[in-house]
Design a protein around this motif. Structure first.
Motif, mmCIF file in Angstrom:
data_model
loop_
_atom_site.group_PDB
_atom_site.id
_atom_site.type_symbol
_atom_site.label_atom_id
_atom_site.label_comp_id
_atom_site.label_asym_id
_atom_site.label_seq_id
_atom_site.Cartn_x
_atom_site.Cartn_y
_atom_site.Cartn_z
ATOM 1 N N UNK A 19 0.847 -1.186 0.000
ATOM 2 C CA UNK A 19 0.000 0.000 0.000
ATOM 3 C C UNK A 19 0.887 1.240 0.000
ATOM 4 N N UNK A 20 0.745 2.033 -1.032
ATOM 5 C CA UNK A 20 1.465 3.289 -1.126
ATOM 6 C C UNK A 20 0.626 4.409 -0.546
ATOM 7 N N UNK A 21 1.297 5.380 0.057
ATOM 8 C CA UNK A 21 0.627 6.569 0.583
ATOM 9 C C UNK A 21 1.215 7.805 -0.065
ATOM 10 N N UNK A 22 0.368 8.795 -0.265
ATOM 11 C CA UNK A 22 0.793 10.097 -0.781
ATOM 12 C C UNK A 22 0.246 11.150 0.172
ATOM 13 N N UNK A 23 1.126 11.742 0.965
ATOM 14 C CA UNK A 23 0.727 12.756 1.935
ATOM 15 C C UNK A 23 0.965 14.139 1.343
ATOM 16 N N UNK A 24 -0.092 14.950 1.332
ATOM 17 C CA UNK A 24 -0.029 16.275 0.720
ATOM 18 C C UNK A 24 -0.009 17.361 1.794
ATOM 19 N N UNK A 25 0.732 18.410 1.522
ATOM 20 C CA UNK A 25 0.759 19.560 2.421
ATOM 21 C C UNK A 25 0.981 20.822 1.604
ATOM 22 N N UNK A 26 0.618 21.956 2.197
ATOM 23 C CA UNK A 26 0.855 23.235 1.539
ATOM 24 C C UNK A 26 -0.244 23.681 0.613
ATOM 25 N N UNK A 27 -1.315 22.909 0.516
ATOM 26 C CA UNK A 27 -2.460 23.341 -0.280
ATOM 27 C C UNK A 27 -3.719 22.686 0.270
ATOM 28 N N UNK A 29 -6.692 20.430 0.273
ATOM 29 C CA UNK A 29 -6.842 19.146 -0.398
ATOM 30 C C UNK A 29 -8.152 19.052 -1.181
ATOM 31 N N UNK A 30 -9.141 19.845 -0.772
ATOM 32 C CA UNK A 30 -10.424 19.798 -1.467
ATOM 33 C C UNK A 30 -10.269 20.182 -2.928
ATOM 34 N N UNK A 31 -11.152 19.622 -3.750
ATOM 35 C CA UNK A 31 -11.229 19.979 -5.161
ATOM 36 C C UNK A 31 -9.900 19.812 -5.893
ATOM 37 N N UNK A 32 -9.289 18.671 -5.670
ATOM 38 C CA UNK A 32 -8.077 18.329 -6.395
ATOM 39 C C UNK A 32 -8.213 16.930 -6.992
ATOM 40 N N UNK A 33 -7.412 16.685 -7.987
ATOM 41 C CA UNK A 33 -7.215 15.331 -8.481
ATOM 42 C C UNK A 33 -5.830 14.888 -8.038
ATOM 43 N N UNK A 34 -5.739 13.679 -7.537
ATOM 44 C CA UNK A 34 -4.449 13.117 -7.139
ATOM 45 C C UNK A 34 -4.258 11.819 -7.920
ATOM 46 N N UNK A 35 -3.147 11.751 -8.580
ATOM 47 C CA UNK A 35 -2.889 10.586 -9.422
ATOM 48 C C UNK A 35 -1.616 9.871 -9.030
ATOM 49 N N UNK A 75 -9.412 13.973 5.449
ATOM 50 C CA UNK A 75 -9.085 14.491 6.777
ATOM 51 C C UNK A 75 -7.580 14.441 7.040
ATOM 52 N N UNK A 76 -6.919 13.481 6.395
ATOM 53 C CA UNK A 76 -5.466 13.332 6.563
ATOM 54 C C UNK A 76 -4.683 13.867 5.376
ATOM 55 N N UNK A 77 -5.388 14.446 4.400
ATOM 56 C CA UNK A 77 -4.721 14.932 3.186
ATOM 57 C C UNK A 77 -3.841 13.852 2.566
#
Length: 125
Positions: A19-27, A29-35, A75-77
Motif C-alpha cells: 500500500x502506497x501513501x501520498x501525503x499532501x501539504x501546503x495546499x 486538499x479539497x477539489x483536487x485530483x491526485x494521481x 481528513x489526513x490529506x
C-alpha cells in the motif's frame, strides 16, 4: 510550500501486496485530483490511477484494473494506492501528483502541477 510525499514502497514477491501513501501539504486538499504514475527503467512514464478528492471519482490504467485500488482520506490529506496481486512488470518508481479543480479524474500527466519524489516498488518473480 506544496509538498507531496510518497511512502510504502519496497520489495515484494509476485502475488504479494503493498500500500502506497501520498501525503499532501501546503495546499487545500479539497477539489483536487491526485494521481499515481510509474516509471520503470528504460520505459516511459505511465499513468496508473487517479482520484478526485471532492467526489471520489476514479480512473485506472487497464494494466492495473482489478488489482489496484485508489482511495482518499481527506481528513489526513492523504491518498492511498492499494496494490494487490503484484507482478514483476509492476516494478517501477511510483510517483504521486496533483492538480486543482479537476473536471474528471485523468491519467494525462500534463494536467498535473505538483509531483512527489517517488517511491520504488520492486516485485520479484
Amino acid at each position: 510550500d506544496v509538498q507531496l510525499v510518497e511512502s510504502g514502497g519496497g520489495l515484494v514477491q509476485a502475488g504479494g501486496s503493498l500500500r502506497l501513501s501520498c501525503a499532501a501539504s501546503g495546499f487545500t486538499f479539497d477539489d483536487h485530483a491526485v494521481g499515481w504514475f510509474r516509471q520503470a527503467p528504460g520505459r516511459e512514464r505511465e499513468g496508473v490511477s487517479c482520484i478526485t478528492t471532492d467526489d471520489g471519482s476514479t480512473v485506472y490504467a487497464d494494466s492495473v484494473k482489478g488489482r489496484f485500488t485508489i482511495s482518499t482520506d481527506n481528513a489526513k490529506n492523504t491518498v492511498y494506492l492499494q496494490m494487490n496481486s503484484l507482478k514483476p512488470e509492476d516494478t517501477a518508481v511510483y510517483y504521486c501528483a496533483a492538480f486543482s479543480e479537476p473536471r474528471f479524474p485523468t491519467l494525462d500527466a500534463y494536467e498535473y502541477d505538483y509531483w512527489g519524489q517517488g517511491t520504488l516498488v520492486t516485485v520479484s518473480s
